[in-house]
Design a protein around this motif. Structure first.
Motif, short mmCIF file in Angstrom:
data_model
loop_
_atom_site.label_atom_id
_atom_site.label_comp_id
_atom_site.label_asym_id
_atom_site.label_seq_id
_atom_site.Cartn_x
_atom_site.Cartn_y
_atom_site.Cartn_z
N PHE A 1 31.60 27.49 36.58
CA PHE A 1 31.67 28.70 35.77
C PHE A 1 32.27 29.82 36.60
O PHE A 1 31.85 30.06 37.72
CB PHE A 1 30.27 29.05 35.26
N ARG A 2 33.20 30.51 36.07
CA ARG A 2 33.90 31.58 36.79
C ARG A 2 33.34 32.95 36.42
O ARG A 2 34.07 33.88 36.10
CB ARG A 2 35.38 31.51 36.50
N SER A 3 32.03 33.07 36.51
CA SER A 3 31.38 34.32 36.11
C SER A 3 31.81 35.50 36.98
O SER A 3 31.93 36.62 36.50
CB SER A 3 29.86 34.17 36.15
N GLU A 4 32.08 35.25 38.24
CA GLU A 4 32.51 36.33 39.13
C GLU A 4 33.83 36.93 38.65
O GLU A 4 33.97 38.15 38.55
CB GLU A 4 32.64 35.83 40.56
N ARG A 5 34.79 36.09 38.33
CA ARG A 5 36.10 36.58 37.87
C ARG A 5 35.97 37.27 36.51
O ARG A 5 36.59 38.31 36.27
CB ARG A 5 37.08 35.43 37.77
N LEU A 6 35.17 36.70 35.64
CA LEU A 6 34.94 37.27 34.31
C LEU A 6 34.37 38.68 34.42
O LEU A 6 34.93 39.64 33.88
CB LEU A 6 34.00 36.36 33.53
N LEU A 7 33.28 38.82 35.15
CA LEU A 7 32.64 40.13 35.29
C LEU A 7 33.52 41.10 36.08
O LEU A 7 33.58 42.29 35.76
CB LEU A 7 31.27 39.99 35.93
N ASP A 8 34.21 40.60 37.10
CA ASP A 8 35.10 41.45 37.89
C ASP A 8 36.18 42.05 37.00
O ASP A 8 36.46 43.26 37.07
CB ASP A 8 35.73 40.65 39.03
N ASN A 9 36.80 41.25 36.14
CA ASN A 9 37.84 41.74 35.24
C ASN A 9 37.30 42.78 34.26
O ASN A 9 37.91 43.84 34.06
CB ASN A 9 38.48 40.60 34.45
N LEU A 10 36.15 42.49 33.66
CA LEU A 10 35.60 43.41 32.67
C LEU A 10 35.17 44.73 33.31
O LEU A 10 35.45 45.81 32.77
CB LEU A 10 34.43 42.76 31.93
N VAL A 11 34.51 44.67 34.45
CA VAL A 11 34.05 45.89 35.12
C VAL A 11 35.26 46.67 35.67
O VAL A 11 35.31 47.90 35.55
CB VAL A 11 33.03 45.57 36.22
N ALA A 12 36.24 45.99 36.25
CA ALA A 12 37.43 46.67 36.77
C ALA A 12 38.17 47.40 35.66
O ALA A 12 38.60 48.54 35.84
CB ALA A 12 38.35 45.68 37.47
N ASN A 13 38.30 46.77 34.50
CA ASN A 13 38.95 47.44 33.36
C ASN A 13 38.16 48.66 32.94
O ASN A 13 38.74 49.72 32.67
CB ASN A 13 39.09 46.48 32.17
N ALA A 14 36.84 48.52 32.85
CA ALA A 14 36.01 49.66 32.44
C ALA A 14 36.16 50.82 33.42
O ALA A 14 36.32 51.97 33.01
CB ALA A 14 34.55 49.22 32.34
N LEU A 15 36.14 50.52 34.71
CA LEU A 15 36.30 51.57 35.72
C LEU A 15 37.68 52.22 35.65
O LEU A 15 37.82 53.44 35.77
CB LEU A 15 36.05 51.01 37.12
N ARG A 16 38.70 51.41 35.45
CA ARG A 16 40.07 51.91 35.40
C ARG A 16 40.29 52.86 34.21
O ARG A 16 41.06 53.80 34.29
CB ARG A 16 41.05 50.74 35.33
N HIS A 17 39.60 52.61 33.11
CA HIS A 17 39.82 53.39 31.89
C HIS A 17 38.75 54.45 31.64
O HIS A 17 38.71 55.03 30.56
CB HIS A 17 39.94 52.45 30.69
N THR A 18 37.90 54.69 32.63
CA THR A 18 36.86 55.71 32.51
C THR A 18 37.15 56.83 33.50
O THR A 18 37.27 56.58 34.69
CB THR A 18 35.46 55.10 32.78
N PRO A 19 37.26 58.05 33.01
CA PRO A 19 37.57 59.17 33.91
C PRO A 19 36.40 59.52 34.81
O PRO A 19 35.25 59.11 34.56
CB PRO A 19 37.89 60.32 32.95
N ALA A 20 36.68 60.28 35.84
CA ALA A 20 35.63 60.78 36.74
C ALA A 20 34.57 61.48 35.91
O ALA A 20 34.88 62.22 34.97
CB ALA A 20 36.22 61.72 37.77
#
Length: 107
Positions: A1-20
């Motif tokens: 199971f590639r849970s690390e990659r899955l969560l990394d992608n979702l969290v990275a996207n959320a951080l990238r699209h959320t302002p300070a």
């Protein structure tokens, strides 16, 4: 199971699209024989016309010059589907986004 990659992608996207000053929230827990996971943000959100395409390979929503190749969410969807789950998104401009999935728990 590639849970690390899955969560990394979702969290990275959320951080990238959320302002300070915004917030990214990760929730996970068992529910009805499945592991339920949500990654929510208070970012810019996704326009309704883009929602049907966010899990399509090479799709990049606005802004068009955003970093990445448009593969992250397609990969996430494939990982979830290979494990018998389904990846979903709830989003609107100015409201943020919530990506969620549920996977069967092993017995």
């Amino acid at each position: 199971f590639r849970s690390e990659r899955l969560l990394d992608n979702l969290v990275a996207n959320a951080l990238r699209h959320t302002p300070a000053g915004g917030r990214v929230t990760l929730r996970a827990g068992p529910e009805q024989g499945q592991m339920q996971v949500q990654v929510a943000d208070t970012g810019e959100g996704i326009a309704a016309e883009h929602l049907p395409h966010v899990f399509t390979r090479f799709f990049r929503g606005a802004p068009a010059d955003a970093p990445g190749a448009g593969l992250g969410l397609a990969i996430c969807r494939r990982i979830v589907e290979l494990h018998g789950g389904r990846l979903q998104v709830d989003s609107a401009p100015g409201r943020g986004s919530c990506f969620s999935f549920a996977l069967p728990l092993a017995r």
